[in-house]
Design a protein around this motif. Sequence first.
Motif, PDB file in Angstrom:
ATOM      1  N   ASP A  84       0.382  -1.221   0.113  1.00  0.00           N
ATOM      2  CA  ASP A  84      -0.340  -0.199  -0.163  1.00  0.00           C
ATOM      3  C   ASP A  84       0.786   1.349  -0.251  1.00  0.00           C
ATOM      4  O   ASP A  84       1.053   2.282  -0.614  1.00  0.00           O
ATOM      5  CB  ASP A  84      -0.796   0.157   0.850  1.00  0.00           C
ATOM      6  CG  ASP A  84      -2.215  -0.801   1.019  1.00  0.00           C
ATOM      7  OD1 ASP A  84      -1.690  -1.554   0.067  1.00  0.00           O
ATOM      8  OD2 ASP A  84      -2.493  -1.541   2.095  1.00  0.00           O
ATOM      9  N   ARG A  85       2.488   1.550   0.626  1.00  0.00           N
ATOM     10  CA  ARG A  85       2.686   1.843   0.952  1.00  0.00           C
ATOM     11  C   ARG A  85       3.522   2.610  -0.466  1.00  0.00           C
ATOM     12  O   ARG A  85       3.950   3.762  -1.029  1.00  0.00           O
ATOM     13  CB  ARG A  85       3.908   2.205   2.545  1.00  0.00           C
ATOM     14  CG  ARG A  85       3.062   1.996   3.253  1.00  0.00           C
ATOM     15  CD  ARG A  85       3.295   2.585   4.774  1.00  0.00           C
ATOM     16  NE  ARG A  85       5.148   1.579   4.853  1.00  0.00           N
ATOM     17  CZ  ARG A  85       5.059   1.633   6.474  1.00  0.00           C
ATOM     18  NH1 ARG A  85       4.276   1.798   7.125  1.00  0.00           N
ATOM     19  NH2 ARG A  85       6.168   0.548   6.039  1.00  0.00           N
ATOM     20  N   VAL A  86       4.561   1.284  -0.266  1.00  0.00           N
ATOM     21  CA  VAL A  86       5.438   1.511  -2.076  1.00  0.00           C
ATOM     22  C   VAL A  86       5.348   0.873  -2.797  1.00  0.00           C
ATOM     23  O   VAL A  86       4.970  -0.316  -3.139  1.00  0.00           O
ATOM     24  CB  VAL A  86       6.822   1.151  -1.376  1.00  0.00           C
ATOM     25  CG1 VAL A  86       7.607   1.526  -1.823  1.00  0.00           C
ATOM     26  CG2 VAL A  86       7.086   2.029  -0.402  1.00  0.00           C
ATOM     27  N   PRO A  87       3.960   0.525  -4.282  1.00  0.00           N
ATOM     28  CA  PRO A  87       3.837  -0.131  -5.049  1.00  0.00           C
ATOM     29  C   PRO A  87       4.601  -0.743  -5.538  1.00  0.00           C
ATOM     30  O   PRO A  87       4.521  -1.434  -6.718  1.00  0.00           O
ATOM     31  CB  PRO A  87       2.202   0.340  -5.590  1.00  0.00           C
ATOM     32  CG  PRO A  87       2.423   1.497  -4.702  1.00  0.00           C
ATOM     33  CD  PRO A  87       3.042   1.836  -4.104  1.00  0.00           C
ATOM     34  N   GLY A  88       5.710  -0.024  -5.612  1.00  0.00           N
ATOM     35  CA  GLY A  88       6.750   0.472  -7.120  1.00  0.00           C
ATOM     36  C   GLY A  88       7.840  -1.281  -5.985  1.00  0.00           C
ATOM     37  O   GLY A  88       8.885  -0.736  -7.170  1.00  0.00           O
TER      38      GLY A  88
END
Lengths: 350, 350
Positions: free
Chosen positions: A242-246
């Motif tokens: 959720d925080r860092v999709p990448g």
Amino acid sequence: MTEAASRPTLEAVAARAGVSRATVSRVVNGGEGVREPLVERVRQAVEELGYVPNQAARSLVTKRHDAVAVVIAEPEDRVFADPFFARQLRGISKELTAHDNQLVLLLTEGRDDHARVARYLAGGHVDGALVFSLHLDDPLPGLIQRAGVPTVFGGRPGWSDETLRAPYVDSDNRGGAREAVRHLAGLGRTRIAHITGPLDQTSAADRLDGYRDVVGDADPRLVVESDFTPVGGERAMRALLDRVPGLDAVFAANDLTAAGALRVLRERGRRVPDDVAVIGFDDMLPLAEQTDPPLTTVRQDIEEMGRLMARLLLHRLDPDTPATPDGDGAETNASTGVVLPTTLVRRASA
Amino acid sequence: MTEAASRPTLEAVAARAGVSRATVSRVVNGGEGVREPLVERVRQAVEELGYVPNQAARSLVTKRHDAVAVVIAEPEDRVFADPFFARQLRGISKELTAHDNQLVLLLTEGRDDHARVARYLAGGHVDGALVFSLHLDDPLPGLIQRAGVPTVFGGRPGWSDETLRAPYVDSDNRGGAREAVRHLAGLGRTRIAHITGPLDQTSAADRLDGYRDVVGDADPRLVVESDFTPVGGERAMRALLDRVPGLDAVFAANDLTAAGALRVLRERGRRVPDDVAVIGFDDMLPLAEQTDPPLTTVRQDIEEMGRLMARLLLHRLDPDTPATPDGDGAETNASTGVVLPTTLVRRASA
DNA sequence: TTGAAAGCGCTAACAA
DNA sequence: TTGTTAGCGCTTTCAA
């Protein structure tokens, strides 16, 4: 009530062999300074009578017990979900057996048992103790030190108190973590996340340090504290996504956590290792082989840790016993800690 | 070398309290028949001096050790791949601790250690033994019986020799298997296969019997002997599929085997449970929850088995100790065996 | 090189 | 109710 026919005593053997008790005692304990024919006669008598020395009587005078306590603090379910202790025990047992020592197992269930264990150790029932304590704030190690029993710890003790400096054996958690993260970086991954264990355990803290050694002060959102459980791993993975999709790689602090992360990644449609590479820690079998895909992970030699703990303790108890094996790669400093190397096991997840 | 300053003796406490050694001894051992004021004075002296009884001296005269050996024969890797023994140990430890007994752990690695263990037990170091032996042809149980140490076995012993009748604790392997297979039949499955464990282990043999109790003399091609490992499970599943492509259910003798079977079924394109329903045995966590789909399995209460073994033994050593807990569903016959009930845990695989 | 004898610290008769 | 005393089975000076 417990013993039927009483067993033969030294006295009986002496009578049978036609010698004194002292002579029998000498023969039984190595036969130094006894002439050959007598040795033979005594051996024969021992054999015929099936004599076995009474350990209680012997301890009473020697003040030695040839027994070592193994204290495992708070074996919560988590602990037993994993064959970790069983393996360590096996290593310990092998080494102890090889030196004719017995293993007295002390399991504690919460604080109530601490006093009991401390009393037992202080009571001089054993010659030394091997202690596993998981948490930073565990009062047990302190109690044990105060009991004055020679002790070796399993895992780097977490206390900051310098007066409690004690020998320990641990795996190279930090180095292993470093190797894992470097491997991920070597794969070209640039957004490497870390799911930690409970940070009040030194193993978890050290693995986090290893991660930081490599990534430096990366995006703090890439680090999530978890609890070494599969469910915790799932939760952490969701948070990360959720925080860092990448993100393109995850280093999980243990295999259980990694397994949870793997499930969430699949559920969210990320391919492993194509989209996200995953590495665990422990090489816990059969789990690590059976995740989908099979888990790349950092292996520690658990049994050797146990063996080494025993060896260190026996050496303290009797300096004639060698402290460490001949060059097995362990970083040795017997008065403080011994750190065993880890190895990266490559499977399919990274 | 091992004990620094010598600990205070009864004598010292007696002197300090101004009474005789006998009185101190009485107080220390329960205080029966000593007048209150004296009891108090002695307690105080004990406290001030930090007196702890010398167990060796006490054993020497009482011939009691308040210690029980736990013998685990041949802890192969398989054994440690599963938290089984850890759980049993915990149950045993709890019960022993509650009755002030120590747990001496004896692990054996192959036959060489048998003599060692036998000698130790015969040596009267412990009051009794709790023995786990996996295989039918294991000579250890015989040696132990001959050593004359009161013993309780973990798992139904496999020998046919009636003279070796010994108390044991086991789960209801046969009943559990029956329930699993009945459940499959209740689902409408008609071609139910069974992947067995190593049949020289009574647990595996009993599970097979339970299977047969329900299916009768079904197609013999539906039964394949395996070895309790995931790889064995894969191999067995392939064989089954080749021989009976139309099978619609599998009862695996343990969860590890079931996990292997599940993988092969997926690989062969069978849907679980739609095409083939699968049930395991053990409820080994976290594995059983994390297979795909999560595994329906037969749970046994491992910790309770350990607890019960200890309780039975303590009762033999000292009939004042209650033999069994109050009605917990165990089929009890303390002189031969106690069989604990199992429960079917329904998840998604059947 | 061997034996005699003095405990190790405790419990359990037995006597007081 | 309390104390005296005789060991439990072994190791270890010390003398022979």
